[in-house]
Scaffold this motif. Sequence first.
Motif, short mmCIF file in Angstrom:
data_model
loop_
_atom_site.label_atom_id
_atom_site.label_comp_id
_atom_site.label_asym_id
_atom_site.label_seq_id
_atom_site.Cartn_x
_atom_site.Cartn_y
_atom_site.Cartn_z
N GLN A 48 -3.99 4.18 -8.79
CA GLN A 48 -5.30 4.47 -9.39
C GLN A 48 -5.27 4.51 -10.92
O GLN A 48 -6.31 4.30 -11.55
N GLU A 53 0.80 -1.23 0.00
CA GLU A 53 0.00 0.00 0.00
C GLU A 53 0.83 1.27 0.00
O GLU A 53 0.29 2.37 -0.10
N GLN A 87 -6.44 0.10 -6.87
CA GLN A 87 -7.48 1.14 -6.85
C GLN A 87 -7.69 1.75 -8.24
O GLN A 87 -8.12 2.89 -8.37
N LEU A 142 -2.17 1.08 -3.86
CA LEU A 142 -3.14 2.17 -3.91
C LEU A 142 -3.06 2.92 -5.25
O LEU A 142 -3.53 4.05 -5.37
N THR A 174 1.51 4.40 -4.62
CA THR A 174 0.34 5.13 -5.11
C THR A 174 0.44 5.41 -6.62
O THR A 174 -0.53 5.85 -7.23
#
Length: 371
Positions: free
Chosen positions: A134, A108, A155, A132, A111
């Motif tokens: 995106q 995690e 994500q 995480l 990002t």
Amino acid sequence: MGHQVIIFDFSLIRGLWETRVKKNKERQRKEKERLEKSSLEKIKQEWNFILECRKKGIPQSKYLKNGFVDTDEKILDTYGKTQLQKRHALSHETNKKRNKFIFQLSGEQWTEFPDSLKEQIYLKEWHVYNTLIQTIPAYIALFQDLRVLELSKNQINHLPLEIGCLKNLKVLNVSFNNLKSVPPELGDCESLEKLDLSGNMEITELPFELSNLKQVTVVDVSANKFHSIPICVLRMSNLQWLDISSNNLKDLPEDIDRLDQLQTLLLQKNKLTYLPRALVNMPKLSLLVVSGDDLVEIPTAVCESTTGLKFISLKDSPVETIVCEDTEEIIESEREREEFEKEFMKAYIEDLKERDSTPSYTTKVLLSLQL
């Protein structure tokens, strides 16, 4: 009249047997010596040694000297160890070379993708999960050798249009992300064989352009919001596995039998009230799973054992109604629950396959024990 038993002096009997045992052992020793000196025994020993050397791949030059066989066991041990070391080294080198073409990322703390990735366009596989992240970078179009794109449990909220540039892509797994749609450009990935969009929870349709994916054999769109089987899926002529469970299906298309290569169809946890007769016309369909609570109309032929089809109707699925105290903490959201149920069904189907592979007599024994 009963048997008469004559009693002897046991010390005499013992002495007699000990003498016989000694003579027998002496005969065995002489026979052993004779065999050891025998040419036939030596030839047999040499042949067995040669066979063992051949099994291990030992060249003749190692055990054949001036026409005579050297039966030294050290040859087997030394060469065997050397070969094992070579095999381990080769395996290590192979794995090292293979890993050179695989990108792996998890955790995690991530990002976004690292900047260094754009320089590794020779990669053949991406394995990114539990991050995480995106967005997928647009420079993915540069990875023309990419074969596998495993991006589950992140994500990611959309697929870039550039994904259509991956002409050699065979596996795309973007399950359990936050996708709401799929770009039409994905239909340009004509080498694709497996498409997994499960667990995104919000996808309602697929673009018609995905009809071009003629090599696809596996499609998983479970745990989304489809109201019907997408038209593009019905045009995937090589499709063998379709999982569209946990959606909002109310009926199946009457022309579902155009999927004549389909072997597994998972429909549980939908809102189906009937099954079309067209299912009977699917010659390779071997496993059909539905939720039987709402079904009021099922073609008789579907349930007949003569068709070779395993028809499984789940009622009050234990996955839904029975949650252990230990698992209650794990299943914190609907997405996690869907993931849990997916693993349950996977294990269940694997168990069915194992039962298929067991001999019929074993199955009968198990049934008789249960009865």
